[in-house]
Enzyme design. Structure first.
Site, mmCIF file in Angstrom:
data_model
loop_
_atom_site.group_PDB
_atom_site.id
_atom_site.type_symbol
_atom_site.label_atom_id
_atom_site.label_comp_id
_atom_site.label_asym_id
_atom_site.label_seq_id
_atom_site.Cartn_x
_atom_site.Cartn_y
_atom_site.Cartn_z
ATOM 1 N N GLY A 1 -12.421 5.553 -23.778
ATOM 2 C CA GLY A 1 -11.703 6.650 -23.960
ATOM 3 C C GLY A 1 -10.095 6.406 -23.445
ATOM 4 N N CYS A 2 -9.772 5.163 -23.430
ATOM 5 C CA CYS A 2 -8.511 5.027 -23.003
ATOM 6 C C CYS A 2 -7.859 3.851 -23.796
ATOM 7 C CB CYS A 2 -8.399 4.650 -21.545
ATOM 8 S SG CYS A 2 -6.550 4.177 -20.901
ATOM 9 N N GLY A 3 -6.642 3.961 -24.234
ATOM 10 C CA GLY A 3 -5.975 2.853 -24.901
ATOM 11 C C GLY A 3 -4.576 2.409 -24.200
#
Length: 283
Positions: A117-119
Site C-alpha cells: 500500500g505504499c510507494g
C-alpha cells in the site's frame, strides 16, 4: 535458478460462521516477500505476486532510478528461500547492474522498505519523495468511444482477477487503444512496474501509449509513469489531489473511468501547466 513466474494463486480452506471445520475452499491470490539486492547489496523488501518477476525487477529498478535502460542490467538471479522464524516461503532476487550505475546506486543508497500500500516508504526527505522530473511531450488522445470500453476490457483481460479477485491489474494499450498485455499483482505499484519492465524488455517506447489500472491513482504512480515516458494513465478509481497537480505540471494525461458516468479527464498533455502548484480547478 528459480523461474521468474511461480504459482500466482493458491487454494485456501475456509469455514462458514457456525462450522466446526475448514471444509470449503476458494482460490486466493498469492502474496510473497521478495528481497531485492543490487550487486548483492540489499536494497528493498517488496510484497509481490510472484509472476513476471523479471519484468518487475527491471521496471522497479528503472522507476527507482537505479538503471537508465535495460542495457544497464547484466544478469538477474532469483532464489527461493524460507523465513525461518515464521516458516513461510520468500524469494531473493539479485540484480547485477553495470559498474557505472552501481557506483551511482551506492552514492544514493538509502533505507527502503516497500509494501503493497505504499510507494514512498523509506524516503528521508520531501525533496527525495518529490524529485524534479522532466515534463512529457504532448501526446495523442484516445477517443471517448474507446475510453468507454476500457473498464470491461480490463476485466476481460484479468486472468488472476477472474480466478481469485483481490488483485490489482495494469493493462498496456497501443496508441490506437488496442490491448498489448495485462499484468497483475497484489500491489498496484508492482503492477505498473511490471508493465514498465515489460516495455523495456520488448523495446516498446511508451510515448503515445496508455496504461489502464484497476486502482486509484496516487503520487508515486504519476512519478513512475513520467520516468518511463508513458503518456496516459487511466484509472477505475479517482486520483488524489496531489496526483492531479503533478500530472498537470508534468504533461501526463490522467483519466478516471467512473462506473456510471462519462470519462473524467483530470489532466491532459495538451493542457500541461508546468508552473501549476495546487490549483486543481484550473482548466
Amino acid at each position: 535458478m528459480t523461474p521468474f513466474s511461480l504459482t500466482s494463486t493458491r487454494h485456501c480452506y475456509f469455514a462458514r460462521r457456525d462450522a466446526l471445520r475448514y471444509e470449503e475452499q476458494t482460490q486466493l491470490v498469492e502474496e510473497i516477500p521478495l528481497a531485492i539486492s543490487i550487486n548483492q547489496i540489499t536494497h528493498a523488501v517488496m510484497m509481490v505476486t510472484p509472476n513476471h518477476l523479471d519484468d518487475f525487477a527491471i521496471g522497479f529498478a528503472f522507476s527507482e532510478g537505479i538503471i537508465n535502460s535495460k542495457q544497464d542490467v547484466r544478469d538477474i538471479q532469483l532464489e527461493e528461500t524460507t523465513i525461518a522464524h515464521l516458516g513461510i516461503p520468500g524469494l531473493a532476487l539479485n540484480l547485477d547492474i553495470s559498474p557505472r550505475q552501481f557506483a551511482h546506486f551506492k552514492q544514493h543508497k538509502h533505507a527502503h522498505l516497500g509494501a503493497t500500500g505504499c510507494g514512498l516508504c523509506g524516503k528521508d526527505s520531501l525533496e527525495q519523495a518529490l524529485p524534479i522530473l522532466k515534463p512529457l511531450p504532448a501526446s495523442q488522445a484516445l477517443p471517448t468511444h474507446i475510453l468507454k470500453t476500457l473498464r470491461e476490457m480490463l476485466f476481460a483481460h484479468q486472468d488472476l482477477g477472474q480466478k481469485s479477485g483481490a488483485i490489482h491489474a495494469a493493462m498496456l494499450l497501443s496508441p490506437e487503444g488496442h490491448p498489448i498485455i495485462c499484468l497483475e499483482d497484489i500491489g498496484r505499484h508492482n503492477a505498473l512496474d511490471k508493465i514498465i519492465g515489460y516495455a523495456l524488455n520488448h523495446n516498446i517506447s511508451l510515448h503515445n501509449h496508455s496504461v489502464v489500472m484497476s486502482s486509484r491513482c496516487s503520487t508515486e504512480l504519476i512519478q513512475k509513469a513520467v520516468r518511463a515516458t508513458l503518456s496516459t494513465l487511466i484509472h477505475l478509481a479517482s486520483p488524489s489531489t496531489l496526483a492531479v497537480s503533478l500530472a498537470r505540471q508534468l504533461g501526463l494525461t490522467l483519466i478516471h473511468l467512473p462506473k456510471k458516468d462519462e470519462p473524467r479527464i483530470f489532466a491532459s498533455s495538451f493542457h500541461a501547466d508546468h508552473s501549476e502548484k495546487q490549483n486543481l480547478s484550473k482548466n
